[in-house]
Design a protein around this motif. Sequence first.
Motif, mmCIF file in Angstrom:
data_model
loop_
_atom_site.group_PDB
_atom_site.id
_atom_site.type_symbol
_atom_site.label_atom_id
_atom_site.label_comp_id
_atom_site.label_asym_id
_atom_site.label_seq_id
_atom_site.Cartn_x
_atom_site.Cartn_y
_atom_site.Cartn_z
ATOM 1 N N GLU A 18 -0.405 0.906 -5.496
ATOM 2 C CA GLU A 18 -0.584 1.239 -4.081
ATOM 3 C C GLU A 18 -1.867 2.034 -3.813
ATOM 4 N N THR A 77 -8.178 -1.188 1.400
ATOM 5 C CA THR A 77 -7.445 -1.737 2.548
ATOM 6 C C THR A 77 -8.329 -2.606 3.445
ATOM 7 N N ALA A 133 -4.632 0.750 -1.342
ATOM 8 C CA ALA A 133 -4.947 1.525 -0.130
ATOM 9 C C ALA A 133 -6.444 1.812 -0.077
ATOM 10 N N GLN A 149 0.833 -1.206 0.000
ATOM 11 C CA GLN A 149 0.000 0.000 0.000
ATOM 12 C C GLN A 149 0.867 1.256 0.000
ATOM 13 N N GLY A 161 4.456 -0.711 -3.889
ATOM 14 C CA GLY A 161 3.176 -0.969 -4.567
ATOM 15 C C GLY A 161 3.274 -1.098 -6.068
#
Length: 481
Positions: free
Chosen positions: A234, A241, A238, A225, A230
Amino acid sequence: MRVLFVTSECYPLVKTGGLADVSAALPPALNGLGADARVLLPGYPAVLDGLEGKSTVRTLSGLPGGIGARLVAGRLPDGTPAYAIESAELFARPGNPYLAPSGESWADNHLRFAALGWVAAEFARPADDSQWRPEIIHGNDWQAGLMPAYVAFTGSQRPATVMTIHNIAYQGQFPAAYLAALHLPAHSYHMHGVEYYGGIGFLKAGLYYADRLTTVSPSYAREIQSTEHGCGLEGLLASRTDHLSGILNGVDYEIWDPAIDPHLVEPYDHTCLEAKAASKAALQAEFGLEVNPAAPLFAMVSRLNWHKGADLLPEVLPALFARGGQVVLLGTGDSGLENSLSALAAAHPRSAGVHIGYDEAQAHRIQAGADVLLVPSRAEPCGLTQLYAMRYGTLPLVRRTGGLEDSVIDATPAALTDGCATGFAFDEATALGLGWAIRRATDLYRAPERWRAMQLRAMTRDFGWAGSAREYLELYRGLVR
Ligand code: ADP
Ligand code: GLC
């Protein structure tokens, strides 16, 4: 729980890395817990030859690219039910599953692995009621990345999908012009869809459309993340998540256990650790090194590339040799690295042995014969060799990242006092960082009682699949509920 496990490789039929070991071990571990997990593989020649009790269950037409195929059912060598996609056009090619003999990716890899995702999604729309229908379709890596997209487009009464990232550095990125050939609707070519940096991202698609995302260690789940790890994904990760978690891989102790390993000169385990010496002497002899029980013997078994940190070795190892240490190395990969490591062995023939190649049996002999296994990876989603090493009483020396961080306890003074240390860890991916860790290991090697205590601790840690399989089952249940 009916689970279709979709993967592009599976030991012992086809293996280029750890994904094959996971694909061979996780489905039977799930079945051991009462699930009905089946594996779906591309029908490479080795897969069609290796499936036992084969029969055709379905004829498939209109795969991406307008290609036809047959769905074949059978059993893997260990008895796990499996399916293969038989299509001469896509898979009747010997050798590496991803690369042509030239070393380049096959030019039609978008069609070959779209077929994997497409056929997986066909299980969501069975031709009739007699056909097996999974509740969960679990895809692995970019090769299965289009599966969650195809399943999402089948409608509401669909199985739940899980995508596992084994290595985010490999993403399966293809030109946008392939959209129609891949049977992807025009509306999916969007940031909220399959579009990725102006092309079609197979892994991106999987991570966008799957109901749940996992990766192969808790630390890697955190790392990917971030911009550093990433690899461009990423932001998406994220944003998801809450749907992303890390489950550490396990070890198949029927294959990786020195007590029953047929490749060793003499079996051993934690109750007769002395017998490991025979494997060490045999390994030194096999690589033409001085047969000396007192020389600390380091080893590496790995794909050779920058991520694995193999480039750090040539600078660091001469200092180890000067202090009486030795190294054996088995690997293939970047030709520049292969050459520099071979040159190192040529310059230090009694201290360094290098085999550029792929050799499953030798990997076992190295795990048994070495004192320390080097895994200096810059990034490592899970890593399996350090887990294998521990069972063989070979202490792993790892860079503190991903699954390496989650599985090896560094021999700090406190950990040594507590008796929980199982290896060595360092932070800086530099020759200095690695060199210092090697120095710490060689110093401790000269304290045999402490060393033996660490070996016993490492050998008796349980990294079997049952625990991880239970976590996957829990995750599947959460989706089906
Ligand atoms: P990765 O999947 O990134 O290559 P892992 O540590 O998860 O890393 O898995 C690597 C697997 O491949 C292990 O089973 C290891 O023993 C095996 N392996 C890697 N290189 C070789 C080689 N040259 N010969 C034999 N086995 C190898
Ligand atoms: C990948 C990763 C490795 C992991 C393996 C199995 O190839 O590089 O760290 O152990 O997949 O999950």
